[in-house]
Design a protein around this motif. Structure first.
Motif, short mmCIF file in Angstrom:
data_model
loop_
_atom_site.label_atom_id
_atom_site.label_comp_id
_atom_site.label_asym_id
_atom_site.label_seq_id
_atom_site.Cartn_x
_atom_site.Cartn_y
_atom_site.Cartn_z
N THR A 55 0.80 -1.23 0.00
CA THR A 55 0.00 0.00 0.00
C THR A 55 0.83 1.28 0.00
N VAL A 56 2.06 1.23 -0.43
CA VAL A 56 2.93 2.41 -0.29
C VAL A 56 2.34 3.63 -1.00
N ASP A 57 1.82 3.47 -2.18
CA ASP A 57 1.19 4.58 -2.91
C ASP A 57 0.08 5.20 -2.08
N GLN A 58 -0.81 4.35 -1.57
CA GLN A 58 -1.96 4.86 -0.83
C GLN A 58 -1.53 5.54 0.47
N ILE A 59 -0.55 4.94 1.16
CA ILE A 59 -0.07 5.55 2.39
C ILE A 59 0.53 6.92 2.08
N ARG A 60 1.38 6.95 1.08
CA ARG A 60 2.07 8.19 0.73
C ARG A 60 1.09 9.26 0.26
N ASN A 61 0.25 8.92 -0.68
CA ASN A 61 -0.56 9.94 -1.34
C ASN A 61 -1.87 10.27 -0.65
N THR A 62 -2.43 9.32 0.12
CA THR A 62 -3.71 9.65 0.75
C THR A 62 -3.60 9.90 2.26
N ILE A 63 -2.49 9.47 2.88
CA ILE A 63 -2.35 9.73 4.32
C ILE A 63 -1.22 10.73 4.60
N LEU A 64 -0.03 10.43 4.08
CA LEU A 64 1.14 11.22 4.48
C LEU A 64 1.18 12.59 3.82
N TRP A 65 0.88 12.65 2.56
CA TRP A 65 0.91 13.94 1.85
C TRP A 65 -0.07 14.93 2.46
N PRO A 66 -1.34 14.53 2.68
CA PRO A 66 -2.22 15.47 3.38
C PRO A 66 -2.06 15.46 4.90
N GLU A 67 -1.15 14.66 5.45
CA GLU A 67 -0.85 14.59 6.89
C GLU A 67 -2.10 14.32 7.73
N LEU A 68 -2.73 13.22 7.44
CA LEU A 68 -3.99 12.94 8.12
C LEU A 68 -3.78 12.11 9.38
N ASN A 69 -4.71 12.18 10.29
CA ASN A 69 -4.59 11.56 11.61
C ASN A 69 -4.99 10.09 11.56
N VAL A 70 -4.16 9.30 10.91
CA VAL A 70 -4.40 7.86 10.76
C VAL A 70 -3.26 7.11 11.42
N LYS A 71 -3.60 6.03 12.12
CA LYS A 71 -2.57 5.22 12.80
C LYS A 71 -2.50 3.86 12.09
N LEU A 72 -1.28 3.47 11.73
CA LEU A 72 -1.06 2.20 11.03
C LEU A 72 -0.35 1.25 11.99
N VAL A 73 -0.93 0.09 12.23
CA VAL A 73 -0.33 -0.84 13.20
C VAL A 73 -0.05 -2.16 12.51
N GLY A 74 1.24 -2.51 12.45
CA GLY A 74 1.67 -3.73 11.77
C GLY A 74 2.13 -4.77 12.76
N SER A 75 1.56 -5.95 12.66
CA SER A 75 1.78 -6.93 13.72
C SER A 75 2.85 -7.97 13.41
N HIS A 76 3.17 -8.24 12.20
CA HIS A 76 4.11 -9.32 11.88
C HIS A 76 5.30 -8.69 11.19
N VAL A 77 6.42 -8.65 11.90
CA VAL A 77 7.58 -7.95 11.34
C VAL A 77 8.83 -8.80 11.43
N GLY A 78 9.65 -8.72 10.41
CA GLY A 78 10.96 -9.36 10.43
C GLY A 78 10.90 -10.87 10.37
N PHE A 79 12.02 -11.48 10.66
CA PHE A 79 12.10 -12.94 10.71
C PHE A 79 11.31 -13.49 11.90
N ASP A 80 10.96 -12.62 12.82
CA ASP A 80 10.14 -13.04 13.97
C ASP A 80 8.81 -13.63 13.51
N VAL A 81 8.36 -13.26 12.31
CA VAL A 81 7.12 -13.82 11.76
C VAL A 81 7.23 -15.34 11.71
N GLY A 82 8.44 -15.80 11.40
CA GLY A 82 8.71 -17.22 11.52
C GLY A 82 8.17 -18.08 10.41
#
Lengths: 317, 279
Positions: free
Chosen positions: A86-113
């Protein structure tokens, strides 16, 4: 000794508590409530929960629109699909207009296993660091996570919060105060700075204890804010140790290692060794197995610390 | 519903002025997607002058309806209408696409009064509209959300993710309009990736579908009014339009999708033809 705890559950419980009084918090997921731990929230606050189905790009832009009605959307998924699809959507619809949205990612790195390569997001920090207007948080334990969630909701603007799957120890004491951008010193030391973010803090601390037995005094620093980092705090640490190792469950390109190297190369050039995923994909396996195979475990950190000190001594002599 | 002839006449005059502004803006800027800007003029005129609940003197009015120009490259049409309604000064139009402008190449939230969302990356606007509509429902508010989508833009899968969500949550405060001018950058829609049957696709996704001549102001007004009585479903109006409408050498032309480097002669011909349009 406190029982180990999964940070995705700590996050969900804290958010649910905040939502008891704050009816503007809205949780959105893409059919991954159990995996992300957010089912804890959705069961207690069904009216403040929406599922968009397996449609992460839609979820991101939907949250952007929702935030403009005065609500605080908190979107949840595996980091791979939340961030990388979703990089396009994050960049262009959330970050560019600086909107108050929180993104929470639960599975990161090799820890995902054992979910394997398609689910092991190992590039999310470098992708997100390169984007303007985002705060990136990667808390190390339950004490820090609870305060980070509190901060995330109060903060006006986009935040990316990494949680985690595997249960972790507590590293901070009960009086610890999380402050955005500030590192926390887990162990004092003077010969080498071990900067760690997220799940590998335990390996880092174990490595430091082993180094002590070899009369090497390693400082262990937890970096829970990947962006923005308080540059002055980093500089004051490396001025003392004059060499460092960065440790992350993430590619060595552009994540914590890159962030620390950017600061030191401009202000206080020192010998740095980077522990992380060395420009390769992982495989199916448990986190500990992968850390060992891909040179990211306690032994690898010890070797890197010794190498950093050797390079420091060469520079100084 | 009785529509006053004088009202319809006024809206046609506004549409005519909008076309003049579009040509002048794009000529000055040396680029600017004239084809797709001209095809949606009547749609945006009817929305801003008849359908939407707005307050130009207070562009942040909380009770206002929202408009998302998902096909953001058609913004010359929107900027002209915003200037005619008094959101921005007419003098700003001549700075379109230039450094320091408040009329940038694609609409930006916060830069231009009257713009409700930043667009330009095709396929994202409907999701944003769904989020707004869902938020208004959650809060118990009566605001409506209108999203104007390009036809080529519907090839982006995210639109259909949004469509599924809108139907699931019964967002009857969400109205999408498809500017169905049948041409995109490479060629016609049918030559590229056909959308047919477009109305059946939306029906299959659980929407209430209406079709209209997108250049007939009376029909547009009637169609929008007819949506008020529909509950529990999101609504889409498929507006059959003509790319480049109003200028003979631009109508149904692939070339004028991008339309860079309009010559002086081409500009003068366009302005002459628009001025001759009978109201």
């Amino acid at each position: 000794m406190k029982k180990k705890i999964s940070l995705r559950k700590v996050y969900a419980k804290k958010l649910s508590k905040l939502a008891d009084v704050n009816k503007r918090i809205i949780v959105i997921d893409a059919d991954s409530r159990e995996a992300t731990g957010i089912n804890i929230f959705t069961q207690q606050h069904p009216n403040q929960s929406y599922c968009v189905g397996i449609a992460e790009q839609n979820m991101v832009s939907l949250a952007a629109g929702m935030s403009l009605t005065g609500l605080i959307p908190v979107i949840n998924s595996y980091s791979m699909f939340l961030i990388e699809r979703t990089v396009d959507q994050i960049r262009n619809t959330i970050l560019w207009p600086e909107l108050n949205v929180k993104l929470v990612g639960s599975h990161v790195g090799f820890d995902v296993g054992i979910d394997g390569v398609t689910h092991q997001t190992i590039e999310d920090l470098s992708i997100m660091r390169s984007l303007p207007n985002i705060v990136i948080l990667n808390p190390a334990d339950d004490i820090e996570m609870e305060q980070a969630v509190d901060f995330m909701i109060k903060y006006q603007g986009p935040v990316y919060l990494r949680t985690g799957k595997t249960k972790v120890d507590r590293f901070h004491n009960i009086k610890y105060k999380f402050r955005m951008g500030e590192p926390s010193i887990i162990k004092q030391g003077r010969d080498v700075a071990l900067f760690s973010t997220g799940i590998l803090l335990e390996e880092t601390l174990n490595a430091a204890k082993q180094l002590e037995k070899n009369n090497i005094s390693a400082m262990v620093i937890n970096i829970s804010t990947i962006k923005p980092i308080n540059e002055k705090s980093i500089i004051s640490i490396v001025k003392k140790t004059q060499c460092a190792v960065t440790i992350e469950d993430h590619t060595i390109y552009g994540g914590l290692g890159g962030a620390i190297a950017e600061i030191t190369s401009k202000n206080e050039p020192i010998a740095i060794e980077m522990i992380g995923i060395n420009d390769c994909f992982g495989e199916t396996g448990y986190g500990k197995q992968l850390y060992q195979k891909y040179n990211m475990d306690e032994d690898a950190i010890i070797k890197a610390a010794k190498k950093a000190i050797k390079r420091k001594n060469l520079i100084n002599n | 519903m009785i529509l006053e002839k004088s009202k319809i006449k006024r809206l046609k005059e506004i549409a005519k002025q909008t076309r003049l502004d579009i040509i002048n803006m794009i000529f000055t800027a040396r680029s600017g997607n004239p084809g797709g800007s001209l095809s949606c003029v009547e749609i945006i005129v009817v929305l801003y002058y008849h359908v939407m609940n707005l307050h130009p003197k207070n562009s942040n009015w909380a009770k206002r309806d929202r408009f998302i120009l998902s096909k953001g490259h058609a913004c010359p049409a929107l900027y002209s209408i915003l200037s005619q309604k008094g959101y921005i000064d007419k003098s700003e139009l001549s700075t379109f696409r230039q450094f320091g402008t408040i009329c940038p190449t694609h609409p930006e939230l916060g830069k231009t009064k009257g713009i409700d969302f930043s667009t330009g990356s095709l396929g994202t606007g409907l999701s944003v509209g769904v989020g707004m509509a869902l938020g208004f429902k959650y809060l118990g508010l009566n605001n409506k959300v209108f999203v104007l989508i390009g036809d080529g833009e519907l090839q982006e899968g995210q639109n259909w993710e949004a469509a599924l969500t809108a139907a699931q949550y019964k967002l009857d405060n969400l109205i999408a309009i498809v500017d169905y001018n049948k041409i995109q950058q490479n060629g016609t829609i049918d030559q590229t990736i056909s959308l047919k049957p477009l109305n059946k696709k939306w029906l299959a996704f659980g929407w209430k579908v209406k079709t209209v001549n997108g250049h007939n102001i009376t029909d547009l007004i009637k169609i929008f009014h007819s949506l008020d009585e529909i509950n529990n479903k999101p609504k889409v109006i498929i507006a059959n339009t003509i790319k480049g409408k109003g200028i003979s050498y631009m109508e149904n032309s692939v070339k004028w999708h991008i339309g860079a480097n309009m010559t002086e002669e081409e500009k003068e011909t366009a302005l002459r033809e628009i001025k001759k349009i009978k109201i």
